[in-house]
Design an enzyme around this catalytic site. Structure first.
Site, PDB file in Angstrom:
ATOM      1  N   HIS A 309       0.841  -1.188   0.000  1.00 35.91           N
ATOM      2  CA  HIS A 309       0.000   0.000   0.000  1.00 35.91           C
ATOM      3  C   HIS A 309       0.872   1.232   0.000  1.00 35.91           C
ATOM      4  O   HIS A 309       1.925   1.241   0.634  1.00 35.91           O
ATOM      5  CB  HIS A 309      -0.931   0.014   1.228  1.00 35.91           C
ATOM      6  CG  HIS A 309      -2.093   0.927   1.042  1.00 35.91           C
ATOM      7  ND1 HIS A 309      -2.016   2.265   1.330  1.00 35.91           N
ATOM      8  CD2 HIS A 309      -3.334   0.701   0.555  1.00 35.91           C
ATOM      9  CE1 HIS A 309      -3.183   2.827   1.038  1.00 35.91           C
ATOM     10  NE2 HIS A 309      -3.998   1.905   0.563  1.00 35.91           N
ATOM     11  N   ASP A 367      -8.015  -5.343   0.236  1.00 31.06           N
ATOM     12  CA  ASP A 367      -8.586  -6.027  -0.919  1.00 31.06           C
ATOM     13  C   ASP A 367      -8.170  -7.484  -1.042  1.00 31.06           C
ATOM     14  O   ASP A 367      -8.792  -8.243  -1.779  1.00 31.06           O
ATOM     15  CB  ASP A 367      -8.275  -5.250  -2.193  1.00 31.06           C
ATOM     16  CG  ASP A 367      -9.115  -3.992  -2.243  1.00 31.06           C
ATOM     17  OD1 ASP A 367     -10.229  -4.039  -1.711  1.00 31.06           O
ATOM     18  OD2 ASP A 367      -8.657  -2.970  -2.765  1.00 31.06           O
TER      19      ASP A 367
HETATM   20  N1  CMC Z   1       4.165  -7.499  -5.178  1.00 23.92           N
HETATM   21  C1  CMC Z   1       5.510  -7.478  -5.367  1.00 23.92           C
HETATM   22  N2  CMC Z   1       6.291  -6.396  -5.210  1.00 23.92           N
HETATM   23  C2  CMC Z   1       5.682  -5.256  -4.849  1.00 23.92           C
HETATM   24  C3  CMC Z   1       4.293  -5.191  -4.623  1.00 23.92           C
HETATM   25  C4  CMC Z   1       3.530  -6.349  -4.800  1.00 23.92           C
HETATM   26  N3  CMC Z   1       2.203  -6.342  -4.600  1.00 23.92           N
HETATM   27  N4  CMC Z   1       3.949  -3.923  -4.272  1.00 23.92           N
HETATM   28  C5  CMC Z   1       5.089  -3.218  -4.282  1.00 23.92           C
HETATM   29  N5  CMC Z   1       6.126  -4.028  -4.619  1.00 23.92           N
HETATM   30  C6  CMC Z   1       7.560  -3.641  -4.668  1.00 23.92           C
HETATM   31  C7  CMC Z   1       7.846  -2.832  -5.938  1.00 23.92           C
HETATM   32  O1  CMC Z   1       8.275  -3.659  -6.980  1.00 23.92           O
HETATM   33  C8  CMC Z   1       8.906  -1.889  -5.455  1.00 23.92           C
HETATM   34  O2  CMC Z   1      10.137  -2.581  -5.444  1.00 23.92           O
HETATM   35  P1  CMC Z   1      11.529  -1.789  -5.668  1.00 23.92           P
HETATM   36  O3  CMC Z   1      11.650  -0.828  -4.533  1.00 23.92           O
HETATM   37  O4  CMC Z   1      12.553  -2.878  -5.624  1.00 23.92           O
HETATM   38  O5  CMC Z   1      11.408  -1.114  -7.000  1.00 23.92           O
HETATM   39  C9  CMC Z   1       8.534  -1.603  -4.004  1.00 23.92           C
HETATM   40  O6  CMC Z   1       7.777  -2.748  -3.563  1.00 23.92           O
HETATM   41  C10 CMC Z   1       7.682  -0.337  -3.829  1.00 23.92           C
HETATM   42  O7  CMC Z   1       6.579  -0.431  -4.733  1.00 23.92           O
HETATM   43  P2  CMC Z   1       5.884   0.839  -5.405  1.00 23.92           P
HETATM   44  O8  CMC Z   1       5.073   0.375  -6.557  1.00 23.92           O
HETATM   45  O9  CMC Z   1       6.907   1.894  -5.650  1.00 23.92           O
HETATM   46  O10 CMC Z   1       4.967   1.310  -4.209  1.00 23.92           O
HETATM   47  P3  CMC Z   1       3.726   2.276  -4.337  1.00 23.92           P
HETATM   48  O11 CMC Z   1       3.525   2.853  -2.990  1.00 23.92           O
HETATM   49  O12 CMC Z   1       3.856   3.188  -5.484  1.00 23.92           O
HETATM   50  O13 CMC Z   1       2.532   1.239  -4.723  1.00 23.92           O
HETATM   51  C11 CMC Z   1       0.707  -0.244  -4.620  1.00 23.92           C
HETATM   52  C12 CMC Z   1       1.563   0.793  -3.857  1.00 23.92           C
HETATM   53  C13 CMC Z   1      -0.550  -0.557  -3.804  1.00 23.92           C
HETATM   54  C14 CMC Z   1       0.251   0.341  -5.959  1.00 23.92           C
HETATM   55  C15 CMC Z   1       1.561  -1.519  -4.848  1.00 23.92           C
HETATM   56  O14 CMC Z   1       1.981  -2.044  -3.619  1.00 23.92           O
HETATM   57  C16 CMC Z   1       0.814  -2.579  -5.672  1.00 23.92           C
HETATM   58  O15 CMC Z   1       0.830  -2.527  -6.895  1.00 23.92           O
HETATM   59  N6  CMC Z   1       0.117  -3.554  -4.969  1.00 23.92           N
HETATM   60  C17 CMC Z   1      -0.679  -4.536  -5.654  1.00 23.92           C
HETATM   61  C18 CMC Z   1      -2.018  -3.901  -6.047  1.00 23.92           C
HETATM   62  C19 CMC Z   1      -2.942  -3.759  -4.861  1.00 23.92           C
HETATM   63  O16 CMC Z   1      -3.129  -4.661  -4.057  1.00 23.92           O
HETATM   64  N7  CMC Z   1      -3.596  -2.566  -4.786  1.00 23.92           N
HETATM   65  C20 CMC Z   1      -4.611  -2.306  -3.771  1.00 23.92           C
HETATM   66  C21 CMC Z   1      -4.241  -1.226  -2.816  1.00 23.92           C
HETATM   67  S1  CMC Z   1      -5.376  -1.190  -1.425  1.00 23.92           S
HETATM   68  C22 CMC Z   1      -6.856  -0.639  -2.117  1.00 23.92           C
HETATM   69  C23 CMC Z   1      -6.884   0.819  -2.331  1.00 23.92           C
HETATM   70  O17 CMC Z   1      -6.759   1.566  -1.324  1.00 23.92           O
HETATM   71  O18 CMC Z   1      -7.074   1.230  -3.498  1.00 23.92           O
END
Ligand code: CMC
Length: 432
Positions: A309, A367
């Site tokens: 998240h 989720d």
């Molecule tokens: N699986 C594997 N690796 C992950 C994941 C994941 N679900 N989420 C983040 N990472 C890794 C990512 O590859 C990155 O690695 P590095 O630092 O080596 O490049 C690191 O963790 C940080 O990720 P980010 O994408 O920069 O983090 P963010 O804060 O921009 O993204 C997120 C947050 C929710 C979009 C992301 O964690 C994700 O895509 N999760 C899966 C989708 C999901 O479950 N979304 C629902 C969120 S809760 C409902 C809502 O409030 O909308």
């Protein structure tokens, strides 16, 4: 907000310094007020994804991502989820205070009086393919509401804004259920005003004209909780979209539709559907290791859906409550032995112990569990994000209304760091 102190930004090249006031909220980090930065320095700030930017001031929801705290109007989500109904939470988000009995009765009556949609709206459905994604249909139908309710579109009028809010809260569940019935080839079910908000939705989703529909209080309470936990989440992508759309003076039905479109993405509200698809793709407990390896592989774009998240870096308080509900529902329905549910629980266990997920603070989010609960409630996977939209509608409206009422509100207009071609001349096509 109080103007307590300031920070000084120094441009080391020109040796010019600029004082920026620091503003404090009631809780949470202070913010540097950079509104005069461009006028003073000629520079903009650069912050893709708004990682360090407060786009507005708000009194609705507070999140402390490190501590796993979520407050609606100051009340902890745990207390609201355990002690309140969804409509009490809606009243709270819209009005700032929890309702007393009389206020709740009147609010409930007003919502109930608006649950039917204009009969002509049913014609719109026929224009969609039966296999259209329900979120595509939602975008079309909710967007079309502004063509039907002309009498509540003056965004400067509090009366009109309140009436539109009631209409949206009352009609979105009816539209969500209609999306499901349409894609299943089943007749639309009219709302029943003697039922509660959630019971009525269950009836419109699962009832048919030829059978009595038996409500199950455990399942009703589970859906009530899903709606409460999704009702608001401060300046998330879809809420920011609603605010941005509304900042131009667009009508509430159009703005909420913009929010629905944004919510659809898999990184946001589409995650609950993506979780179920991922579990089906993994297929068996024996395959979990393969998928965990893929999630960690930089060259593979596979991510564990339902994990991670942007804001919660310790745990998602909504996930904790949803996990509880998940177990209640599985017990009620005797589903603990279901293959997909077992797979989900095992995936959760392995990911929680895995070094990569622990180091990156990737915990199951709301989720991960809401998808499992919705499946158990008999809701088809492609309807999950529409249910999220149904819960979030109240949050979108509360933010839209707060924005319109804010004397500091301006049309949203971010700037950019331009990296394109510098000025050049068009040459005749014969010489290109
Ligand atoms: N699986 C594997 N690796 C992950 C994941 C994941 N679900 N989420 C983040 N990472 C890794 C990512 O590859 C990155 O690695 P590095 O630092 O080596 O490049 C690191 O963790 C940080 O990720 P980010 O994408 O920069 O983090 P963010 O804060 O921009 O993204 C997120 C947050 C929710 C979009 C992301 O964690 C994700 O895509 N999760 C899966 C989708 C999901 O479950 N979304 C629902 C969120 S809760 C409902 C809502 O409030 O909308």
């Amino acid at each position: 907000m109080t103007d307590s102190h300031s920070v000084t930004l120094t441009n080391k090249t020109t040796e010019k310094s600029f004082d920026m006031p620091v503003l404090s909220g009631t809780i949470g980090p202070d913010v540097v007020d950079i509104r005069t930065l461009q006028a003073q320095s000629g520079m903009f700030t650069y912050d893709p994804g708004f990682i360090s930017t407060a786009s507005c001031s708000s009194s609705i929801t507070y999140i402390d991502g490190d501590e796993g705290v979520l407050l609606y109007r100051g009340y902890p989500i745990e207390q609201l989820a355990e002690q309140c109904t969804f409509l009490e939470v809606c009243y709270l988000l819209l009005n700032g205070e929890l309702p007393d009995k009389k206020q709740l009765d009147s609010f409930t009556r007003n919502i109930t009086m608006h649950t039917m949609v204009h009969d002509q709206l049913t014609n719109f459905f026929k224009g969609f393919r039966r296999d259209a994604h329900p979120m595509a249909v939602m975008v079309g139908i909710v967007g079309a509401l502004s063509a039907f309710y002309h009498d509540s579109l003056d965004v400067k009028s509090k009366h009109d804004r309140d009436l539109s809010a009631l209409r949206l809260l009352a009609k979105v569940p009816t539209i969500v259920a209609m999306c499901h019935k349409y894609s299943s080839g089943l007749p639309f079910m009219y709302p029943k005003n003697k039922l509660t908000y959630v019971e009525n939705f269950m009836w419109m989703m699962h009832g048919t004209p030829c059978e009595d529909y038996q409500q199950n209080s455990v399942l009703v309470r589970a859906l009530e909780r899903i709606l409460i936990l999704h009702a608001d989440h401060e300046q998330n992508a879809s809420t920011s979209t609603v605010r941005l759309a509304g900042s131009s003076g667009a009508n509430p039905f159009a703005c909420i539709t913009a929010g629905i479109a944004c919510l659809w993405g898999a990184a946001h509200g589409g995650a609950n559907e993506a979780v179920l698809k991922m579990l089906e793709q993994i297929g068996d407990v024996s395959q979990i290791d393969t998928y965990i390896k893929r999630a960690k592989d930089k060259n593979d774009n596979f991510r564990l859906m339902g994990f991670g998240h942007r804001v919660y870096k310790n745990y998602d308080p909504r996930a904790k409550l949803m996990r509880e509900t998940c177990h209640e529902v599985l017990t009620e329905l005797g589903l603990h032995d279901d293959k997909l549910f077992k797979l989900a629980l095992e995936l959760e266990r392995i990911a929680l112990e895995d070094e990569y997920f622990v180091a990156k603070k990737l915990y199951p989010n709301v989720d991960f569990y809401s998808g499992i609960v919705l499946r158990a409630l008999g809701i088809p996977t492609n309807m999950f994000t529409a249910i999220f939209a149904m819960g979030r509608t109240v949050g979108w409206i509360a933010h839209w209304d707060e924005m319109i009422s804010d004397p500091e509100q301006k049309i949203g207009r971010p700037r950019q760091l331009y990296k394109g071609a510098v000025k050049r001349n068009v040459t005749p096509i014969s010489t290109r």
